[in-house]
Scaffold this active site. Structure first.
Site, PDB file in Angstrom:
ATOM      1  N   LYS A   1       0.864  -1.183   0.000  1.00  0.00           N
ATOM      2  CA  LYS A   1       0.000   0.000   0.000  1.00  0.00           C
ATOM      3  C   LYS A   1       0.900   1.232   0.000  1.00  0.00           C
ATOM      4  CE  LYS A   1      -4.502   0.838   2.091  1.00  0.00           C
ATOM      5  NZ  LYS A   1      -5.277   0.757   3.331  1.00  0.00           N
TER       6      LYS A   1
HETATM    7  O1  G3P Z   1      -9.345   1.663   4.085  1.00  0.00           O
HETATM    8  C1  G3P Z   1      -9.044   2.907   4.618  1.00  0.00           C
HETATM    9  C2  G3P Z   1      -9.772   3.078   5.871  1.00  0.00           C
HETATM   10  O2  G3P Z   1      -9.258   2.229   6.832  1.00  0.00           O
HETATM   11  C3  G3P Z   1      -9.852   4.446   6.391  1.00  0.00           C
HETATM   12  O3  G3P Z   1     -11.052   4.487   7.037  1.00  0.00           O
HETATM   13  O4  G3P Z   1     -12.757   5.316   8.534  1.00  0.00           O
HETATM   14  O5  G3P Z   1     -10.319   5.774   8.987  1.00  0.00           O
HETATM   15  O6  G3P Z   1     -11.508   6.909   7.126  1.00  0.00           O
HETATM   16  P1  G3P Z   1     -11.417   5.702   7.981  1.00  0.00           P
END
Ligand code: G3P
Length: 223
Positions: free
Chosen positions: A90
């Site tokens: 990633k």
């Molecule tokens: O896949 C990316 C994700 O983990 C980010 O999610 O909810 O932290 O914006 P969030």
């Protein structure tokens, strides 16, 4: 729009091995995505938890480091690839990141360009040859931009030009993010366990089961 190829895949956006196992058992996990925050929340050491996930899941597992320069990203990728053969690197959406993507993909190493917030960034990632691109829909919604509109734009561009890069809808916060991803033809949604749990639920299903059970009892012979 004609769509040729595979059905939508579900990845789990988590390093919670119990949740991954629970959904893997019913064949719902095509892959896993992580990031340093997700690993931190698991309370476990990075390499150890990725190795355990790889013992459960044979599909792609995205692993993210903290490097800035292309050289550092390549070195980090080499280390991550030792942890499991199905690791996907990633890489953040930066100039150095895309430089590394090009080199890694040319060597046959799959990459996932992350922290993507616009169609132009997704176009650049596809041009660099990334296997995956991760638009963060929840974080776009947070700043008042419709995350799913950006996914729609990316899908149109990728379909128009036959890019091989697959779209992983990330930062999924609601059922509608998953359903909208499916409607837009996104290749993958990476879904936190909490949202996967919600996908099963409907009050009318519960109510219907209870009623059918009651009615069954009324017609079954006793003894
Ligand atoms: O896949 C990316 C994700 O983990 C980010 O999610 O909810 O932290 O914006 P969030």
């Amino acid at each position: 729009m004609e769509k040729i190829g595979e059905n939508m895949k579900f990845f789990i956006d988590s390093a919670d091995v119990d949740a991954i196992r629970k959904y893997a058992e019913i064949g719902l996990v095509d892959g896993v995505t992580t990031n340093p925050t997700i690993i931190m929340k698991s309370g476990r050491e990075h390499k150890e938890v990725i190795r355990e996930i790889a013992s459960i899941i044979s599909g792609p597992i995205s692993v993210e480091g903290i490097s800035d320069t292309c050289e550092e990203i390549l070195a980090e990728a080499e280390e991550f690839r030792k942890w499991a053969q199905n690791v996907v690197i990633k890489v953040p959406m930066t100039r150095e990141g895309l430089k590394a993507v090009k080199i890694l993909e040319e060597k046959g190493v799959s990459t996932n360009v992350t922290l993507v917030f616009s169609a132009s960034q997704a176009l650049l990632a596809a041009k660099a040859g990334a296997s995956y691109v991760s638009p963060f829909v929840g974080r776009l919604d947070d700043i008042g931009v419709k995350g799913m509109d950006v996914v729609g734009e990316i899908m149109d561009i990728y379909m128009n030009h036959w890019y091989k890069t697959k779209v992983i809808v990330a930062s999924v916060r609601s059922l509608s993010h998953v359903i909208d991803s499916a409607k837009l033809g996104a290749h993958i949604a990476t879904i936190p366990p909490k949202i996967l749990d919600e996908m099963w639920e409907h009050d009318l299903t519960k109510k219907g089961i209870a009623q059918f059970r009651e009615d069954y009892k009324k017609t079954s012979r006793k003894g």
